[in-house]
Write a protein that holds these residues in place. Structure first.
Motif, PDB file in Angstrom:
ATOM      1  N   GLU A  17      65.899  76.775  53.370  1.00 36.70           N
ATOM      2  CA  GLU A  17      67.193  77.430  53.430  1.00 36.70           C
ATOM      3  C   GLU A  17      67.388  78.283  52.182  1.00 36.70           C
ATOM      4  N   ARG A  18      68.370  79.147  52.229  1.00 38.73           N
ATOM      5  CA  ARG A  18      68.635  79.991  51.074  1.00 38.73           C
ATOM      6  C   ARG A  18      69.154  79.156  49.906  1.00 38.73           C
ATOM      7  N   ILE A  19      68.762  79.552  48.706  1.00 41.73           N
ATOM      8  CA  ILE A  19      69.178  78.865  47.489  1.00 41.73           C
ATOM      9  C   ILE A  19      69.661  79.891  46.473  1.00 41.73           C
ATOM     10  N   ASP A  20      70.360  79.408  45.466  1.00 38.51           N
ATOM     11  CA  ASP A  20      70.699  80.235  44.313  1.00 38.51           C
ATOM     12  C   ASP A  20      69.474  80.190  43.409  1.00 38.51           C
ATOM     13  N   PHE A  21      68.693  81.259  43.418  1.00 39.75           N
ATOM     14  CA  PHE A  21      67.406  81.270  42.716  1.00 39.75           C
ATOM     15  C   PHE A  21      67.581  81.012  41.221  1.00 39.75           C
ATOM     16  N   LEU A  22      68.504  81.735  40.583  1.00 38.61           N
ATOM     17  CA  LEU A  22      68.687  81.578  39.144  1.00 38.61           C
ATOM     18  C   LEU A  22      69.118  80.167  38.783  1.00 38.61           C
ATOM     19  N   GLU A  23      70.071  79.617  39.538  1.00 36.15           N
ATOM     20  CA  GLU A  23      70.554  78.268  39.248  1.00 36.15           C
ATOM     21  C   GLU A  23      69.442  77.239  39.450  1.00 36.15           C
ATOM     22  N   THR A  24      68.657  77.408  40.514  1.00 35.45           N
ATOM     23  CA  THR A  24      67.583  76.455  40.807  1.00 35.45           C
ATOM     24  C   THR A  24      66.489  76.497  39.749  1.00 35.45           C
ATOM     25  N   ILE A  25      66.055  77.714  39.385  1.00 34.08           N
ATOM     26  CA  ILE A  25      65.018  77.856  38.362  1.00 34.08           C
ATOM     27  C   ILE A  25      65.510  77.331  37.024  1.00 34.08           C
ATOM     28  N   SER A  26      66.766  77.618  36.696  1.00 32.41           N
ATOM     29  CA  SER A  26      67.337  77.153  35.429  1.00 32.41           C
ATOM     30  C   SER A  26      67.366  75.628  35.375  1.00 32.41           C
ATOM     31  N   ALA A  27      67.831  75.010  36.448  1.00 32.65           N
ATOM     32  CA  ALA A  27      67.898  73.542  36.498  1.00 32.65           C
ATOM     33  C   ALA A  27      66.506  72.932  36.404  1.00 32.65           C
ATOM     34  N   MET A  28      65.548  73.551  37.073  1.00 30.17           N
ATOM     35  CA  MET A  28      64.186  73.031  37.061  1.00 30.17           C
ATOM     36  C   MET A  28      63.585  73.120  35.659  1.00 30.17           C
ATOM     37  N   MET A  29      63.770  74.250  34.986  1.00 34.73           N
ATOM     38  CA  MET A  29      63.191  74.429  33.663  1.00 34.73           C
ATOM     39  C   MET A  29      63.884  73.543  32.626  1.00 34.73           C
TER      40      MET A  29
ATOM     41  N   LYS B 122      70.379  80.856  29.244  1.00 29.73           N
ATOM     42  CA  LYS B 122      70.605  82.278  28.973  1.00 29.73           C
ATOM     43  C   LYS B 122      69.275  83.016  28.881  1.00 29.73           C
ATOM     44  N   TYR B 123      68.298  82.377  28.259  1.00 32.50           N
ATOM     45  CA  TYR B 123      66.965  82.980  28.145  1.00 32.50           C
ATOM     46  C   TYR B 123      66.335  83.168  29.528  1.00 32.50           C
ATOM     47  N   ILE B 124      66.472  82.152  30.378  1.00 27.12           N
ATOM     48  CA  ILE B 124      65.904  82.228  31.726  1.00 27.12           C
ATOM     49  C   ILE B 124      66.571  83.347  32.526  1.00 27.12           C
ATOM     50  N   LYS B 125      67.888  83.486  32.380  1.00 25.60           N
ATOM     51  CA  LYS B 125      68.593  84.565  33.082  1.00 25.60           C
ATOM     52  C   LYS B 125      68.071  85.933  32.649  1.00 25.60           C
ATOM     53  N   GLN B 126      67.833  86.092  31.366  1.00 26.33           N
ATOM     54  CA  GLN B 126      67.278  87.351  30.873  1.00 26.33           C
ATOM     55  C   GLN B 126      65.916  87.629  31.508  1.00 26.33           C
ATOM     56  N   GLU B 127      65.095  86.583  31.617  1.00 27.46           N
ATOM     57  CA  GLU B 127      63.759  86.743  32.187  1.00 27.46           C
ATOM     58  C   GLU B 127      63.833  87.083  33.676  1.00 27.46           C
ATOM     59  N   VAL B 128      64.726  86.413  34.397  1.00 26.59           N
ATOM     60  CA  VAL B 128      64.884  86.678  35.831  1.00 26.59           C
ATOM     61  C   VAL B 128      65.411  88.091  36.055  1.00 26.59           C
ATOM     62  N   ASP B 129      66.389  88.502  35.267  1.00 25.61           N
ATOM     63  CA  ASP B 129      66.932  89.852  35.387  1.00 25.61           C
ATOM     64  C   ASP B 129      65.868  90.897  35.068  1.00 25.61           C
ATOM     65  N   ARG B 130      65.029  90.602  34.085  1.00 29.49           N
ATOM     66  CA  ARG B 130      63.968  91.537  33.723  1.00 29.49           C
ATOM     67  C   ARG B 130      62.955  91.691  34.859  1.00 29.49           C
ATOM     68  N   GLU B 131      62.639  90.585  35.504  1.00 29.91           N
ATOM     69  CA  GLU B 131      61.626  90.624  36.555  1.00 29.91           C
ATOM     70  C   GLU B 131      62.162  91.166  37.872  1.00 29.91           C
ATOM     71  N   PHE B 132      63.381  90.771  38.247  1.00 30.17           N
ATOM     72  CA  PHE B 132      63.920  91.132  39.561  1.00 30.17           C
ATOM     73  C   PHE B 132      64.994  92.225  39.501  1.00 30.17           C
ATOM     74  N   GLY B 133      65.498  92.494  38.301  1.00 28.75           N
ATOM     75  CA  GLY B 133      66.658  93.360  38.203  1.00 28.75           C
ATOM     76  C   GLY B 133      67.909  92.520  38.428  1.00 28.75           C
ATOM     77  N   THR B 134      69.038  92.969  37.920  1.00 27.38           N
ATOM     78  CA  THR B 134      70.282  92.215  38.063  1.00 27.38           C
ATOM     79  C   THR B 134      70.643  92.030  39.540  1.00 27.38           C
ATOM     80  N   GLY B 135      70.748  90.775  39.951  1.00 23.31           N
ATOM     81  CA  GLY B 135      71.075  90.473  41.344  1.00 23.31           C
ATOM     82  C   GLY B 135      69.971  90.793  42.325  1.00 23.31           C
TER      83      GLY B 135
END
Length: 252
Positions: free
Chosen positions: A54-66, A24-37
């Motif tokens: 190839e294209r990836i789900d950025f939020l899901e990938t970053i979340s899994a990595m962190m 949830k914290y990572i999603k907040q950070e991604v939304d803050r940096e890129f805007g929602t979606g």
């Protein structure tokens, strides 16, 4: 405090965070940096220039990595040090804490939320500037962690000797590429003498194979090359005072 020559102005709040809370914290950070979606164009551009296959789900990938890599993190927005619910050994928790408590010290003296978090709003179209600022913060904390390790775990009382040892560790670290790091982890896991207490942390490094190289390189750059940059500034003659000037006039 002893390593940095700075005093804590306030007690540091500490809490425990679950993997789901970290997501949830990572999603907040991604939304803050890129805007929602707002990551779609970013990913499309990375594929176009070949940085991603190839294209990836950025939020899901970053979340899994962190979630796979992080043992703790400091949140400057609420000035809290979060220890994550992972299988990290007590020894690893101690040196991770030295890194995160350095962030708390930075925050109390240099206002990390304004420097990094709010700074991102000012540089939305300049990720190099954002990365440069993060590299100061992570690079300094990495050096402090190495000095702490030498002093605490190796019993070196002389801080100058500890600093020199840490500088060697920084040079060694910065010279390694991601393939070397993963290869060293493979060999460590295969050695009962090396694995043991560090197995959880070494295993998490092996998880890096599962994520796009472009993203893992970006993540580790802030720590590895960031430490090299801060060490260079520190050794240029001004010591930690010269490093502190980076918070007033950061590289672009």
């Amino acid at each position: 405090e002893k390593i940095r020559g700075l005093k804590f102005k306030d007690k540091v709040k500490v809490d425990v965070q679950t993997a789901e809370e970290l997501r949830k914290y990572i999603k907040q950070e991604v939304d803050r940096e890129f805007g929602t979606g707002g990551t779609e164009g970013y990913i499309r551009g990375l594929v176009k220039i070949g940085a991603l296959k190839e294209r990836i789900d950025f939020l899901e990938t970053i979340s899994a990595m962190m979630v796979s890599q992080a043992a703790a993190h400091y949140d400057p927005s609420n000035k809290t040090y979060y220890l994550l619910m992972t299988n990290v050994s007590e020894m690893a928790i101690e040196f991770v804490s030295s890194h995160e408590l350095c962030h708390a010290l930075q925050d109390q003296h240099f206002d990390l939320f304004n420097f990094v978090e709010m700074g991102t709003n000012r540089v939305k179209d300049n990720s190099d500037l954002d990365t440069a600022r993060s590299s100061i913060v992570e690079g300094e904390a990495t050096i402090v962690m190495y000095i702490w390790m030498v002093m605490d775990q190796l019993g070196v009382d002389n801080i100058r000797i500890a600093e020199a040892s840490a500088a060697t560790m920084v040079s060694f670290q910065a010279a390694m590429d991601m393939d070397t790091i993963i290869s060293m982890g493979d060999k460590a896991l295969a050695s009962p003498e090396l694995a043991g207490e560090w197995e959880g942390m070494i295993g998490s490094m092996q998880d890096l194979k599962n994520f796009p190289r472009f993203l893992t390189e970006q993540l580790f750059f802030q720590y590895m090359q960031g430490a090299m940059m801060v060490q260079y500034v520190k050794d240029s003659g001004g010591g930690w005072k010269a490093v502190e000037e980076l918070y007033k006039k950061s590289p672009r």
